[in-house]
Write a protein that holds these residues in place. Structure first.
Motif, PDB file in Angstrom:
ATOM      1  N   THR A   1       6.325   7.322  -6.549  1.00 59.06           N
ATOM      2  CA  THR A   1       5.777   5.964  -6.614  1.00 59.06           C
ATOM      3  C   THR A   1       6.841   4.921  -6.958  1.00 59.06           C
ATOM      4  OG1 THR A   1       3.660   6.893  -7.319  1.00 59.06           O
ATOM      5  CG2 THR A   1       3.986   4.541  -7.637  1.00 59.06           C
ATOM      6  N   GLY A   2       7.595   5.178  -8.015  1.00 60.32           N
ATOM      7  CA  GLY A   2       8.594   4.201  -8.432  1.00 60.32           C
ATOM      8  C   GLY A   2       9.694   4.013  -7.412  1.00 60.32           C
ATOM      9  N   GLY A   3      10.226   5.131  -6.900  1.00 62.42           N
ATOM     10  CA  GLY A   3      11.298   5.046  -5.923  1.00 62.42           C
ATOM     11  C   GLY A   3      10.867   4.399  -4.631  1.00 62.42           C
ATOM     12  N   GLY A   4       9.617   4.652  -4.236  1.00 57.86           N
ATOM     13  CA  GLY A   4       9.107   4.044  -3.009  1.00 57.86           C
ATOM     14  C   GLY A   4       8.975   2.540  -3.128  1.00 57.86           C
TER      15      GLY A   4
ATOM     16  N   ILE B   1       0.859  -1.179   0.000  1.00 56.24           N
ATOM     17  CA  ILE B   1       0.000   0.000   0.000  1.00 56.24           C
ATOM     18  C   ILE B   1       0.894   1.228   0.000  1.00 56.24           C
ATOM     19  CG2 ILE B   1      -1.817   1.278   1.182  1.00 56.24           C
ATOM     20  CD1 ILE B   1      -2.677  -1.336   2.512  1.00 56.24           C
ATOM     21  N   LEU B   2       0.701   2.095  -1.002  1.00 56.91           N
ATOM     22  CA  LEU B   2       1.510   3.306  -1.120  1.00 56.91           C
ATOM     23  C   LEU B   2       0.898   4.401  -0.262  1.00 56.91           C
ATOM     24  CD1 LEU B   2       2.083   3.192  -4.981  1.00 56.91           C
ATOM     25  CD2 LEU B   2       3.613   2.381  -3.174  1.00 56.91           C
ATOM     26  N   ALA B   3       1.647   4.839   0.746  1.00 56.92           N
ATOM     27  CA  ALA B   3       1.077   5.753   1.739  1.00 56.92           C
ATOM     28  C   ALA B   3       2.020   6.900   2.092  1.00 56.92           C
ATOM     29  CB  ALA B   3       0.719   4.972   3.003  1.00 56.92           C
ATOM     30  N   ALA B   4       2.865   7.308   1.134  1.00 55.10           N
ATOM     31  CA  ALA B   4       3.893   8.303   1.440  1.00 55.10           C
ATOM     32  C   ALA B   4       3.539   9.719   0.999  1.00 55.10           C
ATOM     33  CB  ALA B   4       5.221   7.890   0.810  1.00 55.10           C
ATOM     34  N   GLY B   5       2.409   9.907   0.338  1.00 59.07           N
ATOM     35  CA  GLY B   5       2.073  11.240  -0.170  1.00 59.07           C
ATOM     36  C   GLY B   5       1.684  12.223   0.922  1.00 59.07           C
ATOM     37  N   LYS B   6       1.846  13.518   0.615  1.00 56.77           N
ATOM     38  CA  LYS B   6       1.533  14.564   1.592  1.00 56.77           C
ATOM     39  C   LYS B   6       0.084  15.014   1.520  1.00 56.77           C
ATOM     40  CE  LYS B   6       4.524  17.655   2.795  1.00 56.77           C
ATOM     41  NZ  LYS B   6       5.498  18.770   2.843  1.00 56.77           N
ATOM     42  N   GLY B   7      -0.595  14.795   0.406  1.00 59.96           N
ATOM     43  CA  GLY B   7      -1.990  15.199   0.287  1.00 59.96           C
ATOM     44  C   GLY B   7      -2.186  16.697   0.397  1.00 59.96           C
TER      45      GLY B   7
ATOM     46  N   ALA C   1      11.265  -0.662  -1.299  1.00 62.65           N
ATOM     47  CA  ALA C   1      10.593  -1.719  -0.539  1.00 62.65           C
ATOM     48  C   ALA C   1      10.783  -3.108  -1.131  1.00 62.65           C
ATOM     49  CB  ALA C   1       9.098  -1.411  -0.438  1.00 62.65           C
ATOM     50  N   LEU C   2      11.447  -3.234  -2.280  1.00 58.97           N
ATOM     51  CA  LEU C   2      11.572  -4.539  -2.937  1.00 58.97           C
ATOM     52  C   LEU C   2      12.157  -5.628  -2.038  1.00 58.97           C
ATOM     53  CD1 LEU C   2      12.686  -3.690  -6.598  1.00 58.97           C
ATOM     54  CD2 LEU C   2      10.451  -4.468  -5.808  1.00 58.97           C
ATOM     55  N   PRO C   3      13.142  -5.337  -1.164  1.00 58.86           N
ATOM     56  CA  PRO C   3      13.641  -6.402  -0.285  1.00 58.86           C
ATOM     57  C   PRO C   3      12.562  -6.995   0.622  1.00 58.86           C
ATOM     58  CG  PRO C   3      15.205  -4.590  -0.347  1.00 58.86           C
ATOM     59  CD  PRO C   3      13.967  -4.112  -1.041  1.00 58.86           C
ATOM     60  N   LEU C   4      11.536  -6.212   0.911  1.00 58.86           N
ATOM     61  CA  LEU C   4      10.431  -6.703   1.747  1.00 58.86           C
ATOM     62  C   LEU C   4       9.396  -7.467   0.924  1.00 58.86           C
ATOM     63  CD1 LEU C   4       9.809  -3.481   3.890  1.00 58.86           C
ATOM     64  CD2 LEU C   4      10.984  -5.570   4.633  1.00 58.86           C
ATOM     65  N   LEU C   5       9.418  -7.283  -0.402  1.00 59.63           N
ATOM     66  CA  LEU C   5       8.385  -7.843  -1.275  1.00 59.63           C
ATOM     67  C   LEU C   5       8.786  -9.165  -1.922  1.00 59.63           C
ATOM     68  CD1 LEU C   5       7.319  -4.451  -2.872  1.00 59.63           C
ATOM     69  CD2 LEU C   5       5.861  -5.905  -1.445  1.00 59.63           C
ATOM     70  N   GLY C   6      10.062  -9.481  -1.923  1.00 59.61           N
ATOM     71  CA  GLY C   6      10.490 -10.767  -2.444  1.00 59.61           C
ATOM     72  C   GLY C   6      10.719 -10.783  -3.940  1.00 59.61           C
TER      73      GLY C   6
ATOM     74  N   GLU D   1       0.499 -10.795   3.917  1.00 58.85           N
ATOM     75  CA  GLU D   1       1.746 -10.045   4.077  1.00 58.85           C
ATOM     76  C   GLU D   1       1.611  -8.707   3.350  1.00 58.85           C
ATOM     77  OE1 GLU D   1       4.591 -10.971   5.768  1.00 58.85           O
ATOM     78  OE2 GLU D   1       3.536 -12.760   6.491  1.00 58.85           O
ATOM     79  N   ILE D   2       1.633  -7.617   4.107  1.00 62.11           N
ATOM     80  CA  ILE D   2       1.399  -6.284   3.566  1.00 62.11           C
ATOM     81  C   ILE D   2       2.594  -5.386   3.862  1.00 62.11           C
ATOM     82  CG2 ILE D   2      -0.198  -4.341   3.417  1.00 62.11           C
ATOM     83  CD1 ILE D   2      -1.583  -6.980   2.843  1.00 62.11           C
ATOM     84  N   VAL D   3       3.088  -4.679   2.849  1.00 61.62           N
ATOM     85  CA  VAL D   3       4.137  -3.678   3.013  1.00 61.62           C
ATOM     86  C   VAL D   3       3.508  -2.296   2.849  1.00 61.62           C
ATOM     87  CG1 VAL D   3       6.298  -2.751   2.093  1.00 61.62           C
ATOM     88  CG2 VAL D   3       5.926  -5.232   2.167  1.00 61.62           C
ATOM     89  N   ILE D   4       3.818  -1.383   3.746  1.00 60.21           N
ATOM     90  CA  ILE D   4       3.310  -0.013   3.671  1.00 60.21           C
ATOM     91  C   ILE D   4       4.491   0.942   3.727  1.00 60.21           C
ATOM     92  CG2 ILE D   4       1.889   1.769   4.755  1.00 60.21           C
ATOM     93  CD1 ILE D   4       0.155  -0.463   5.937  1.00 60.21           C
ATOM     94  N   ASN D   5       4.633   1.790   2.702  1.00 64.44           N
ATOM     95  CA  ASN D   5       5.658   2.832   2.782  1.00 64.44           C
ATOM     96  C   ASN D   5       5.037   4.110   3.332  1.00 64.44           C
ATOM     97  OD1 ASN D   5       4.155   3.575   0.466  1.00 64.44           O
ATOM     98  ND2 ASN D   5       5.935   4.514  -0.497  1.00 64.44           N
TER      99      ASN D   5
END
Length: 223
Positions: free
Chosen positions: A85-88, A5-11, A92-97, A48-52
């Motif tokens: 989005t891409g950089g985030g 789940i992409l959650a890094a934006g400032k809104g 996180a790829l090491p957590l995603l397998g 298994e959920i990854v959240i940035n």
């Protein structure tokens, strides 16, 4: 399959709400936007959920904890400064397998059934595309015979919903830092490596106060 789940934006367009609250914790129908995703992913069988996160990210960790209350296990990928989005995702790829994973924007609201997403995918990415909303009438991509292409002048276009299945190989030539996802997808499209489907259900990109009110209306109507 793991999910991110992409959650890094400032809104920024949702200020003053997002001055003190990270956008994924903004409430619709009394529930934080990100919580709808966690519940839907759990129902669909994701565990298994990854959240940035970046802006006010500790609030997200404090609220969601380890995910056990939702029946999932959450891993966090803090960024400090947003990596786009891409950089985030790359961070996180090491957590995603090594296998394909689901990714969903934390600032959308939808009743899409995540369980219908197939794995493995045919290619480097599989995108879920929505009908063009009023605020984005030109759309993003075209969908023909199951393949997604960059929209051409004579194509009927659809809007990227913020839901996709991506393979780590999409990022094989990337390096750490901030970068967008769209150029990677467009490059893969030229090679016929991006499949897609049309979203079946309701979907709102909650980018403004007006669209948050739209979600409130949809939730109230469904009760």
């Amino acid at each position: 399959m793991k999910a991110m789940i992409l959650a890094a934006g400032k809104g920024e367009r949702m200020r003053p709400l997002t001055l003190t609250t990270p956008k994924p914790l903004v409430r619709a129908g009394g529930i934080p936007l990100i919580e709808y995703h966690l519940k839907a992913l759990a129902i669909a069988g994701f565990t298994e959920i990854v959240i940035n996160h970046a802006w006010l990210g500790q609030q997200i960790e404090n609220y969601l904890g380890d995910g056990s209350q939702y029946g999932v296990r959450i891993h966090y990928s803090p960024e400090g400064e947003p990596l786009e989005t891409g950089g985030g995702i790359f961070r996180a790829l090491p957590l995603l397998g090594d296998d394909a994973f689901l990714v969903v924007n934390g600032d959308i609201w939808t009743d899409y059934d995540f369980s219908v997403l197939k794995h493995p995918i045919d290619g480097l990415a599989h995108l879920v595309l929505a009908d063009n909303p009023a605020h984005h009438p030109a759309g993003d991509f075209s969908l023909r015979d199951g393949l997604v292409r960059d929209g051409q002048a004579d194509d009927a276009t659809l809007t990227y919903s913020g839901i996709a299945v991506l393979h780590p190989q999409l990022f094989k030539n990337c390096s750490a830092g901030a970068f967008k996802l769209a150029p990677l997808l467009r490059a893969a499209m030229t090679q016929g490596q991006v499949t897609g489907e049309r979203l079946d259900g309701r979907w709102v990109d909650v980018g403004t106060h007006e669209r948050l009110a739209e979600v409130e209306t949809l939730i109230e109507a469904s009760r």
